[in-house]
Write a protein that holds these residues in place. Structure first.
Motif, short mmCIF file in Angstrom:
data_model
loop_
_atom_site.label_atom_id
_atom_site.label_comp_id
_atom_site.label_asym_id
_atom_site.label_seq_id
_atom_site.Cartn_x
_atom_site.Cartn_y
_atom_site.Cartn_z
N THR A 195 0.85 -1.19 0.00
CA THR A 195 0.00 0.00 0.00
C THR A 195 0.88 1.23 0.00
O THR A 195 1.96 1.24 0.62
N SER A 196 0.44 2.25 -0.70
CA SER A 196 1.18 3.52 -0.73
C SER A 196 0.47 4.60 0.07
O SER A 196 0.93 5.74 0.11
N GLY A 197 -0.66 4.25 0.67
CA GLY A 197 -1.41 5.28 1.38
C GLY A 197 -2.01 4.79 2.67
O GLY A 197 -2.08 3.59 2.92
N ALA A 198 -2.44 5.72 3.47
CA ALA A 198 -3.07 5.40 4.74
C ALA A 198 -4.01 6.54 5.12
O ALA A 198 -3.88 7.66 4.61
N THR A 199 -4.93 6.25 6.02
CA THR A 199 -5.76 7.28 6.64
C THR A 199 -5.36 7.38 8.10
O THR A 199 -5.32 6.36 8.79
N VAL A 200 -5.05 8.57 8.54
CA VAL A 200 -4.63 8.78 9.92
C VAL A 200 -5.54 9.81 10.56
O VAL A 200 -6.17 10.62 9.87
N ASN A 201 -5.63 9.76 11.88
CA ASN A 201 -6.43 10.79 12.54
C ASN A 201 -5.56 11.57 13.51
O ASN A 201 -4.48 11.15 13.91
N GLY A 202 -6.03 12.74 13.83
CA GLY A 202 -5.31 13.66 14.69
C GLY A 202 -6.10 14.95 14.74
O GLY A 202 -7.32 14.97 14.54
N THR A 203 -5.41 16.05 14.98
CA THR A 203 -6.07 17.36 14.98
C THR A 203 -5.19 18.33 14.21
O THR A 203 -4.06 18.59 14.60
N TRP A 204 -5.72 18.83 13.10
CA TRP A 204 -5.00 19.81 12.28
C TRP A 204 -5.92 21.02 12.11
O TRP A 204 -7.02 20.90 11.56
N ASP A 205 -5.49 22.17 12.59
CA ASP A 205 -6.33 23.37 12.60
C ASP A 205 -5.77 24.45 11.67
O ASP A 205 -4.56 24.56 11.47
N ALA A 206 -6.69 25.22 11.13
CA ALA A 206 -6.36 26.45 10.41
C ALA A 206 -7.44 27.47 10.73
O ALA A 206 -8.61 27.10 10.91
N THR A 207 -7.08 28.73 10.86
CA THR A 207 -8.07 29.77 11.17
C THR A 207 -8.32 30.65 9.95
O THR A 207 -7.44 30.84 9.10
N TRP A 208 -9.54 31.16 9.88
CA TRP A 208 -9.92 32.05 8.78
C TRP A 208 -10.92 33.07 9.31
O TRP A 208 -11.87 32.72 10.02
N THR A 209 -10.67 34.32 8.99
CA THR A 209 -11.57 35.39 9.40
C THR A 209 -12.39 35.85 8.21
O THR A 209 -11.83 36.35 7.22
N PRO A 210 -13.72 35.68 8.23
CA PRO A 210 -14.57 36.09 7.10
C PRO A 210 -14.53 37.61 6.92
O PRO A 210 -14.27 38.36 7.86
N PRO A 211 -14.78 38.05 5.70
CA PRO A 211 -14.82 39.50 5.47
C PRO A 211 -15.97 40.14 6.24
O PRO A 211 -17.02 39.51 6.44
N THR A 212 -15.80 41.36 6.66
CA THR A 212 -16.84 42.07 7.42
C THR A 212 -17.62 43.00 6.50
O THR A 212 -17.12 43.46 5.47
#
Length: 842
Positions: free
Chosen positions: A686-703
């Motif tokens: 196999t060349s792939g896997a599914t892993v779990n964890g916590t990966w965050d990114a923040t985004w501020t919507p336009p006002t």
């Protein structure tokens, strides 16, 4: 090549590592000015592969110089001996040990059976030889537990005729590692002699295998992993006057790059309680626990390498080794749960007369159910069984919850060995005794050494790796980045990409439904995977697209991926050969599980061991379900077969499978199916896997942008949590709904796999084996049978008529108006979609 200059910080760390007293400041300054050490060190990869050429490594140069100057030449030898390394597959070695290895693998084939000596290590204290055996027919093995096959005990023959017998080792029928005494330094060639193949019967496989082995000095780039000495930490538990010393000790740690191997021991003598009767002891009662600072259990495995075992620090000490990954929050807490076993009156004995007869037969059982009493406690000898070989097995039972076990002996006979164990039923246990010749006739059994359950106790220790981060590191160094957004009438398209720092990863991207969005108050915001074509965009490498619903949020938003798909630069492979276990591929073996022993899987950054294989069938495809004990972060490892299939007579190969976590067992299951004939050895990859964890990114919507308030979008799939809720509280089917459903169940042809069932499942009617679809009026069924041809069945009469003659038709689907049938057909161009009239024409 890299230049290294000694610094005060480096010298201080080295002094602490060697437990060297603090030097006089003036002397230390003078030393540094005189040393002016500049040395060249070999650049090493992230996995920290230390080189065997220890003399040129700057750490050892400085260690030796500083050790001589600070502690004197008398202690130099003792300090150097503490500098250990670990060679995978061989064990712990002193850094100044002279090593030799096998010059090249040696292969010998006889009568279709191949013996290959793949590896050998020679040190001053031992020799280890690893060999593989392939091609042994199942008919050559003993299949009767009362008829033992060959022991397979190998030996080494020196040129002068001296023989070195093996001193230990083990493995599987396919691969074995054996340990021998050291080979003299002036001998560089020996003969490896294998009298016969393990568990085979005389005359059914070649015997007296002889392979000439040649040895050479170990290469300078031989992988030697660093071993860290651990300074004992204070006992984190409350100490008492009776139990003041912690018997649980972490002694050394091996850093493999992706993981730590923890080496330690439990010293029962230090766990003793002098207030208990003599002979009392402490006993482990449950699995060892390893927990990080957040209270999460840390996954661990027991390394399958006897060379990692440390010599006991005291008589009776229990050494241990546990391997863990590096994605944890330090410090670690290791927990040993157990209780004291109290020895009752050592003088208390009982006797029972037993007549075994003149010729007891293997597996013969005598039901006794005879009561006896020891030290005021009542026990029953339930039965005695003559086991294979020359021994007996004794089964006991008691209703006294304080009784743990009793020992048994046969008066006048010296046992050559024995064993014992508990039963899943409380109050039951067994003992076995082995003899050179089975005792017969009238025998007297001696019962003694009654032991009782005492106080439970849990021992703990903590370890905090110096290099640990304050928070759990991101697996593979993966991070999410939001690049831009596109306003929509009902929300936004968010476009971003994935980054990573681990060079073993070729790509990484969030699993389709593995990303969620939360506002600043922690409220979940509706988000779903976006359609690149619908958005009029072309995806770039490792880019992702999500549709965020709503335009008015409590900013900023947090995008959180909990499942990540990764692709490895080097595929993960392992080889399976079930021939030594008697696999023949017949239907009688379907559902049979073979425990193969731990097969380490080289998944980057995560621990995983395949250890169980189950033979399965789905439709016209057969294959295996691989049971994998793995780090919880590994959620999917979808293997395919890359070698070992016979495709003769097939115009194409079909396959199937997948990978998921089994909630009941906690195992990672990987299913591999094929329509081709299976041959061995099989190579899975196999060349792939599914892993779990916590990966965050923040985004501020336009006002200030006009738009609707946040919308709640229905999720497109049933979640596991929702399914559990519905299963626990099913709603009744309305009486007005008299419809029925077509249900598919697992089955083996010719048993039906398709059923007509009522909606509540109370009634069902078996139809046929295959895949199918109901006509709109529910009166006819179109299906692909076991021969992969399409048929139509009149359900009321049960009569079927063939629609196609091609044997690679599948997945039929009735049109909504009931006039046509769509299906999949395998052609020279692969699988294609066809449509025909419901009678098979056009």
């Amino acid at each position: 090549m890299t230049e290294f200059t000694s610094t005060p910080e480096f010298e201080e760390k080295l002094r602490l590592a060697l437990a060297i007293p603090e030097p006089d400041p003036a002397f230390a300054h003078s030393l540094r000015s005189k040393l002016s050490v500049r040395a060249t060190v070999l650049a090493v990869p992230r996995s920290f592969r230390m080189r065997l050429a220890w003399g040129i490594v700057i750490g050892v140069v400085l260690a030796l110089i500083l050790t001589v100057l600070f502690i004197g030449p008398q202690r130099v030898a003792a300090e150097v001996r503490k500098l250990l390394g670990y060679i995978p597959g061989f064990g712990l070695v002193e850094q100044n040990t002279s090593l030799r290895v096998l010059a090249e693998p040696v292969i010998l084939t006889r009568d279709g059976i191949t013996v290959t000596v793949t590896q050998a290590f020679l040190a001053s204290d031992k020799t280890e030889v690893t060999f593989n055996i392939e091609g042994v027919p199942w008919s050559a093995y003993s299949r009767n537990e009362n008829v033992g096959g060959c022991s397979g005990a190998a030996e080494l023959r020196l040129p002068n005729g001296k023989r070195l017998n093996h001193t230990g080792g083990g493995g599987t029928p396919a691969q074995t590692k054996m340990e021998f005494p050291p080979i003299p330094a002036n001998v560089d060639q020996v003969t490896f002699v294998l009298p016969c193949i393990l568990d085979t019967l005389p005359g059914l496989a070649p015997e007296q295998w002889k392979l000439s082995l040649r040895f050479v000095p170990a290469p300078a780039d031989l992988t030697v992993l660093p071993v860290i000495d651990i300074t004992p930490s204070p006992n984190p538990q409350a100490e008492t006057a009776v139990l003041a010393k912690n018997p649980l000790a972490l002694l050394k740690v091996v850093d493999t790059g992706d993981s730590y191997i923890l080496l330690g021991e439990f010293q029962p003598a230090d766990a003793g309680d002098p207030t208990l009767p003599g002979g009392s002891r402490w006993s482990l009662t449950g699995p060892v626990g390893i927990m990080d600072a957040t209270g999460q259990d840390v996954f661990y495995t027991i390394p399958n390498d006897p060379g990692l075992q440390l010599p006991p620090g005291q008589a009776g000490a229990e050494t241990w080794a546990y391997q863990i990954g590096k994605t944890f929050t330090p410090p670690l807490t290791i927990t040993y749960p157990g209780q004291f076993i109290i020895s009752a009156d050592p003088n208390a004995k009982a006797e029972i007369d037993f007549n075994a007869g003149t010729a007891p037969q293997p597996n013969q059982v005598w039901e006794l159910n005879q009561d006896f009493e020891l030290a005021g406690h009542k026990v029953t000898l339930v039965s005695i069984q003559a086991v294979s070989g020359s021994g007996y097995r004794f089964s006991f039972r008691t209703s006294d919850p304080t009784v743990r076990e009793v020992d048994v002996a046969i008066s006048g006979y010296a046992a050559q060995g024995g064993g014992g164990g508990g039963s899943p039923t409380p109050g039951e246990w067994w003992r076995s005794l082995d003899y050179s010749d089975r005792p017969t006739g009238k025998l007297k059994l001696e019962l003694s050494n009654l032991s009782l359950y005492g106080q439970s106790r849990t021992w703990q220790l903590q370890w905090n790796p110096e290099s640990a981060q304050t928070n759990s590191p991101s697996l593979y160094g993966i991070s999410l980045v939001v690049d831009r957004y596109i306003p929509l009438a009902d929300g936004y398209y968010l476009i971003g990409h994935t980054e990573w720092t681990d060079g073993r990863i070729a790509s990484a991207w969030p699993a389709a439904w593995g990303l969620k969005a939360y506002d600043s108050k922690g409220q979940e915001v509706a988000v779903e995977p976006g359609d690149w074509q619908e958005a009029g965009l072309t995806p770039g490498a490792n880019q992702w697209l999500y549709h965020l619903y709503g335009k008015s949020f409590n900013a900023p938003l947090t995008l959180r991926a909990t499942y990540m798909n990764v692709e490895f630069k080097q595929p993960v492979k392992f080889t399976l050969d079930l021939r030594p276990y008697g696999f023949d591929g017949t239907d009688s073996q379907l559902g049979t599980a073979w425990k193969t022993g731990q097969i380490p899987l080289e998944v980057p950054g995560l621990l995983a061991n395949a250890f169980k294989v189950t033979y399965i069938r789905t439709g016209d495809m057969v294959g295996f379900e691989i049971g994998i004990d793995a780090d919880p972060a590994l959620q999917g490892l979808p293997f395919t077969i890359t070698s070992g299939l016979n495709t003769d007579g097939l115009s194409g190969i079909s396959g199937g499978g997948g990978s998921n976590r089994d909630e009941a067992s906690g195992l990672l299951l990987s299913t591999i199916l094929t329509n081709a004939k299976i041959t061995f050895p099989l190579v899975f990859s196999t060349s792939g896997a599914t892993v779990n964890g916590t990966w965050d990114a923040t985004w501020t919507p336009p006002t200030g942008e006009p738009g609707a308030t946040p919308a709640t979008a229905p999720q497109a799939c049933v979640t596991l949590e929702a399914w559990k809720q519905v299963s626990a509280n099913p709603l009744p089917i309305p009486a007005s709904l008299s419809l029925k459903a077509l249900v598919s169940r697992g089955a083996l042809s010719p048993d039906p796999s398709l059923f007509i069932a009522s909606l509540d499942g109370s009634t069902s009617q078996g139809l046929v084996f295959g895949q199918g679809s109901l006509s709109p009026d529910g009166m006819e069924l179109v299906y692909s049978g076991a021969d992969n041809r399409l048929y139509v069945m009149n359900i009321p009469t049960g009569q079927s008529v063939a629609l196609t003659k091609v044997t690679f038709d599948s997945r039929p689907l009735w049109s909504p108006d009931g006039t046509r049938i769509a299906f999949s057909r395998l052609t020279e161009k692969g699988y294609n979609i066809f449509v025909m009239d419901k009678d098979g024409r056009n």
